[in-house]
Each structure stands twice: as structure tokens, then as C-alpha cells.
Design a protein around this motif. Sequence first.
Motif, PDB file in Angstrom:
ATOM      1  N   ALA A 175      -1.461 -21.017 -32.985  1.00 33.08           N
ATOM      2  CA  ALA A 175      -0.575 -19.620 -33.539  1.00 33.08           C
ATOM      3  C   ALA A 175       0.814 -20.329 -33.340  1.00 33.08           C
ATOM      4  O   ALA A 175       1.754 -19.748 -34.156  1.00 33.08           O
ATOM      5  CB  ALA A 175      -0.565 -18.608 -32.196  1.00 33.08           C
ATOM      6  N   ARG A 230      -2.266 -12.584 -22.413  1.00 34.75           N
ATOM      7  CA  ARG A 230      -3.872 -13.005 -22.073  1.00 34.75           C
ATOM      8  C   ARG A 230      -3.694 -14.112 -21.066  1.00 34.75           C
ATOM      9  O   ARG A 230      -4.239 -14.270 -20.012  1.00 34.75           O
ATOM     10  CB  ARG A 230      -4.750 -13.169 -23.183  1.00 34.75           C
ATOM     11  CG  ARG A 230      -5.196 -12.183 -23.876  1.00 34.75           C
ATOM     12  CD  ARG A 230      -6.071 -12.430 -25.077  1.00 34.75           C
ATOM     13  NE  ARG A 230      -7.215 -13.482 -24.776  1.00 34.75           N
ATOM     14  CZ  ARG A 230      -7.913 -14.072 -25.581  1.00 34.75           C
ATOM     15  NH1 ARG A 230      -7.681 -14.154 -26.968  1.00 34.75           N
ATOM     16  NH2 ARG A 230      -8.894 -14.997 -25.183  1.00 34.75           N
ATOM     17  N   GLU A 249      -6.010 -21.713 -28.810  1.00 38.45           N
ATOM     18  CA  GLU A 249      -5.367 -20.638 -29.789  1.00 38.45           C
ATOM     19  C   GLU A 249      -4.048 -20.539 -29.755  1.00 38.45           C
ATOM     20  O   GLU A 249      -3.447 -20.256 -30.807  1.00 38.45           O
ATOM     21  CB  GLU A 249      -6.047 -19.539 -29.564  1.00 38.45           C
ATOM     22  CG  GLU A 249      -7.883 -19.602 -29.481  1.00 38.45           C
ATOM     23  CD  GLU A 249      -8.413 -18.075 -29.258  1.00 38.45           C
ATOM     24  OE1 GLU A 249      -7.617 -17.027 -29.418  1.00 38.45           O
ATOM     25  OE2 GLU A 249      -9.397 -18.212 -28.269  1.00 38.45           O
ATOM     26  N   LEU A 250      -3.519 -20.751 -28.623  1.00 41.70           N
ATOM     27  CA  LEU A 250      -1.981 -20.373 -28.453  1.00 41.70           C
ATOM     28  C   LEU A 250      -1.229 -21.516 -29.317  1.00 41.70           C
ATOM     29  O   LEU A 250      -0.266 -21.529 -29.867  1.00 41.70           O
ATOM     30  CB  LEU A 250      -1.580 -20.577 -26.935  1.00 41.70           C
ATOM     31  CG  LEU A 250      -0.236 -20.001 -26.432  1.00 41.70           C
ATOM     32  CD1 LEU A 250      -0.087 -18.558 -26.846  1.00 41.70           C
ATOM     33  CD2 LEU A 250      -0.149 -20.389 -25.109  1.00 41.70           C
ATOM     34  N   ASP A 258       2.948 -17.686 -35.755  1.00 44.04           N
ATOM     35  CA  ASP A 258       2.419 -16.411 -35.968  1.00 44.04           C
ATOM     36  C   ASP A 258       2.747 -15.238 -34.639  1.00 44.04           C
ATOM     37  O   ASP A 258       2.198 -15.581 -33.465  1.00 44.04           O
ATOM     38  CB  ASP A 258       0.944 -16.467 -35.933  1.00 44.04           C
ATOM     39  CG  ASP A 258       0.124 -14.926 -36.060  1.00 44.04           C
ATOM     40  OD1 ASP A 258       0.750 -13.935 -35.914  1.00 44.04           O
ATOM     41  OD2 ASP A 258      -1.179 -15.093 -36.601  1.00 44.04           O
ATOM     42  N   GLU A 284       0.298 -11.688 -28.289  1.00 39.89           N
ATOM     43  CA  GLU A 284      -1.162 -11.281 -27.641  1.00 39.89           C
ATOM     44  C   GLU A 284      -1.807 -12.399 -26.782  1.00 39.89           C
ATOM     45  O   GLU A 284      -2.133 -12.082 -25.758  1.00 39.89           O
ATOM     46  CB  GLU A 284      -2.156 -10.834 -28.749  1.00 39.89           C
ATOM     47  CG  GLU A 284      -3.297 -10.172 -28.248  1.00 39.89           C
ATOM     48  CD  GLU A 284      -4.428 -11.144 -28.117  1.00 39.89           C
ATOM     49  OE1 GLU A 284      -5.480 -11.033 -27.220  1.00 39.89           O
ATOM     50  OE2 GLU A 284      -4.349 -12.408 -28.816  1.00 39.89           O
ATOM     51  N   LEU A 285      -1.451 -13.580 -27.249  1.00 44.84           N
ATOM     52  CA  LEU A 285      -2.242 -14.730 -26.393  1.00 44.84           C
ATOM     53  C   LEU A 285      -1.444 -14.899 -25.170  1.00 44.84           C
ATOM     54  O   LEU A 285      -1.794 -15.444 -24.175  1.00 44.84           O
ATOM     55  CB  LEU A 285      -2.249 -15.808 -27.055  1.00 44.84           C
ATOM     56  CG  LEU A 285      -3.279 -16.084 -28.466  1.00 44.84           C
ATOM     57  CD1 LEU A 285      -3.058 -17.182 -29.416  1.00 44.84           C
ATOM     58  CD2 LEU A 285      -4.705 -15.838 -28.165  1.00 44.84           C
ATOM     59  N   ASP A 303       2.790 -12.264 -33.837  1.00 46.02           N
ATOM     60  CA  ASP A 303       1.883 -11.260 -33.302  1.00 46.02           C
ATOM     61  C   ASP A 303       0.790 -12.024 -32.555  1.00 46.02           C
ATOM     62  O   ASP A 303       0.214 -11.504 -31.278  1.00 46.02           O
ATOM     63  CB  ASP A 303       1.222 -10.375 -34.467  1.00 46.02           C
ATOM     64  CG  ASP A 303       2.127  -9.795 -35.110  1.00 46.02           C
ATOM     65  OD1 ASP A 303       3.295  -9.140 -34.513  1.00 46.02           O
ATOM     66  OD2 ASP A 303       1.851  -9.244 -36.292  1.00 46.02           O
ATOM     67  N   ALA A 304       0.229 -13.092 -33.018  1.00 47.31           N
ATOM     68  CA  ALA A 304      -0.991 -13.759 -32.201  1.00 47.31           C
ATOM     69  C   ALA A 304      -0.143 -14.379 -30.935  1.00 47.31           C
ATOM     70  O   ALA A 304      -0.998 -14.179 -29.944  1.00 47.31           O
ATOM     71  CB  ALA A 304      -1.585 -15.003 -32.950  1.00 47.31           C
ATOM     72  N   LEU A 305       1.084 -15.050 -31.122  1.00 51.04           N
ATOM     73  CA  LEU A 305       1.693 -15.437 -30.036  1.00 51.04           C
ATOM     74  C   LEU A 305       1.825 -14.521 -28.764  1.00 51.04           C
ATOM     75  O   LEU A 305       1.716 -14.684 -27.551  1.00 51.04           O
ATOM     76  CB  LEU A 305       2.996 -16.159 -30.279  1.00 51.04           C
ATOM     77  CG  LEU A 305       2.807 -17.568 -30.832  1.00 51.04           C
ATOM     78  CD1 LEU A 305       4.256 -17.926 -31.432  1.00 51.04           C
ATOM     79  CD2 LEU A 305       2.447 -18.632 -29.917  1.00 51.04           C
TER      80      LEU A 305
END
Length: 238
Positions: free
Chosen positions: A78, A93, A74-75, A83, A89-90, A85-87
Amino acid sequence: MDLDEIADRLYSLPLAEFIAAREAEARAAKQAGRPDLARQVAALRKPTAAAWAVNQLSREHPAELAELLELGEELRAAWAAQDADALGELTGRRSKLSQRLMRLASSAGTEVEQTLDAATVDAGAAEEVRRGRLAKPLSYSGFAPAPIPASRPARKPSEEDRRAAEERKARELAEATAAHEEWRATLAQAVKDRDERAAKVADLERKLAKARRKLAEADQRAEVARREEAHARARLDR
């Protein structure tokens, strides 16, 4: 019996048992008439302590490791899409998952952390970690997926950052020193074993040479006795 099966067995063993088990597997392959397999087995490298710790994660905690590797996919996606925002958040995590896995590995070594980071950034590294046969830790020197706003100035390292960097270097030095000491001890034992075997071979060669001399003398005595017996039998016949 194939190389994959043998490698899986060897890399699942306690670290101290690796070399003896590898030699036993190589001997078994040679005795089974498979010299190519014996050479391949003998070439398998003993893992470093950090690599061994990551290998055990793939066997003892496959679900947790799979979660981290899936997050890595996913990272990377992204990052390809930029992206932010996604980066963000990921990345958060990933940090939590890596810390949890490091605790499960019973090791807080920098090389374990670097290997897990490499597995989330690089698909090839992820596959190596998933297979659980690392001989040495992994690292990634390319661009790591993270949003980089063009307008934000570079942050100067803080005193805390400098201290953390110094501690990291100290840990890396300690780990490198421990790995060197381990391999130096392994080399010393290997040289000792080689010298002992060479001495035994030399002793056996001396004994064999002596036995051959005695055999030659016995052959000579037997030949003399054979001629004399034939001569005596001829006289008796007359």
C-alpha cells in the motif's frame, strides 16, 4: 547435527538456560570432531530479554505472528502504491495486532514493540522474527509506511505526547540498565570460572612437574640397579 538445528534448540530455551546449554552444545560438537561447528555454536549470542520474548512468539503463537507479518506485506504494498485509504486501515490493524502480540509475549517493553514494528515495515526484519533466533531487538530507521498528506501542517507535540516520550525513554533506560546488569553478571561469572580453571591448570601443572621429577629419579634408580645387577651376574658367572 548442524548449526541451524542447534540454534533452534538454544533460542527456544528459557533465557537463564541459554549460556550453559550453548557451552554444552559447543563441547559436544568439539568432542564429535567438528571444531568449526563448535566455534560457530560458541559464537551464538545470548538474546536480550526483549529479543527472547519475540523469539518465543514465533514458537508459541506462530499463527498470530504470521498474521502480523502478512499484514506487513500488505502495508508495504500500500505504501508503494501510495494508497492512503489502505494505509490508514492497515495501520490501525497493525496497532491492534502488535498490542495483542505484546500481551501474549507477557512484555510491554518498548523494544518488543519496536521489533514488531520493524517486522511489518522491513521484509528482512520479518524473516528474522519469523525464524525466532534474535539475539537483540530490531528497529527501523527508514520511512515507515503511512500516508503523509502534503497539505497538512506538522502537528506540534502535545503535553500527552511529551509525557509518552519521557515514559518511553524511561522504559528504554530501564531495559538498557537491566541488559547491562545481566551481561555484567555474566561477565563476572565467566571471569570467575576462567580464574578457577586457570588455578586448576596451574595446580595440575605443578603436580605434573613433581610427578616427572619422581619419574626421572625412579628411572635413575632403575638404571643404577640394572648396572649393579649385571655386574653381580658377571661375578657370579666367573
